[in-house]
Design an enzyme around this catalytic site. Structure first.
Site, short mmCIF file in Angstrom:
data_model
loop_
_atom_site.label_atom_id
_atom_site.label_comp_id
_atom_site.label_asym_id
_atom_site.label_seq_id
_atom_site.Cartn_x
_atom_site.Cartn_y
_atom_site.Cartn_z
N ASP A 1 0.85 -1.19 0.00
CA ASP A 1 0.00 0.00 0.00
C ASP A 1 0.89 1.24 0.00
OD1 ASP A 1 -2.38 -1.46 0.09
OD2 ASP A 1 -2.36 -1.57 2.28
N ASP B 1 -7.19 -1.30 -4.55
CA ASP B 1 -8.26 -0.93 -3.61
C ASP B 1 -9.12 0.18 -4.19
OD1 ASP B 1 -7.17 -2.74 -1.78
OD2 ASP B 1 -5.95 -1.21 -0.82
#
Length: 218
Positions: free
Chosen positions: A138, A172
């Protein structure tokens, strides 16, 4: 080519997602020390390894990671088939585009979970195998504002908060955008069954035309 374009959207998302993750992995330090300001204090690149779910959420279950990866694999194939099913049923093209975004995001994170433990050696310590235990990379961080909850609020009164604290990635984002658009336009994408009653299929219309032509000839 018409059906393939929805899978092509997924492929583009996968390419952007994986490229961004590998660039971060190879060029950034992990944590706050390697943080890069993109838009002042509002948008930063923050390298973080996520052993759990989307948006930095984690599972404390012993086999949580393995179960999550297997679920993602199943969801990936399920979404792919659902796109084919929607296309055959002549679903709204907007819904198909959204499902392409969701599929691309799902595959992007499946690649991390399935392969990164082996390719990037980032499986958590103590994992029984690096396969299916890779950590998702991430990097997108939007700390828009922070402060303290009012003292009168139960349970959290006086506590510090940061909005938006989760760190996430392109995959995401793609899933989130696809889902939000579907929710916003669900009345347009999904026609209620009662509205479909009385709507004739192409075969029924063709048969009626043939019957009418036969009656005219006779």
């Amino acid at each position: 080519m018409t059906l393939l374009r929805y899978f092509l959207v997924a492929l583009v998302v996968i390419a952007i997602d994986q490229t961004s993750k590998l660039l971060v992995h190879n060029n950034m330090m992990m944590g706050a020390g390697g943080e890069i300001d993109v838009l002042g204090d509002w948008f930063k690149l923050h390298y973080l390894l996520n052993p759990g779910m989307a948006f930095g959420l984690k599972s404390s279950h012993e086999y949580g990671k393995l179960l999550l990866t297997l679920f993602r694999l199943g969801a990936m194939f399920g979404i792919g088939y659902y796109i084919y099913y929607l296309y055959i049923k002549k679903a709204h093209t907007g819904l198909l585009w959204c499902m392409g975004l969701i599929l691309g995001g799902a595959v992007g994170n499946v690649i991390d979970s399935t392969l990164y433990g082996v390719l990037l050696d980032n499986a958590p310590a103590g994992s029984p195998t690096p396969w299916f235990h890779g950590q998702v990379i991430d990097m997108l961080f939007f700390p828009l504002f922070d402060g303290h909850y009012p003292e009168w609020m139960p349970f959290v009164g006086g506590d510090y908060f940061l909005f938006f604290s989760p760190v996430f990635n392109i995959a995401d984002s793609s899933i989130f955008i696809g889902v939000v658009i579907i929710l916003i336009f669900q009345k347009k994408f999904f026609i209620p069954k009662e509205q479909l009653q009385g709507v004739k299929s192409e075969e029924e219309l063709k048969k009626e035309q043939e019957t009418t032509q036969e009656e005219v000839v006779s």
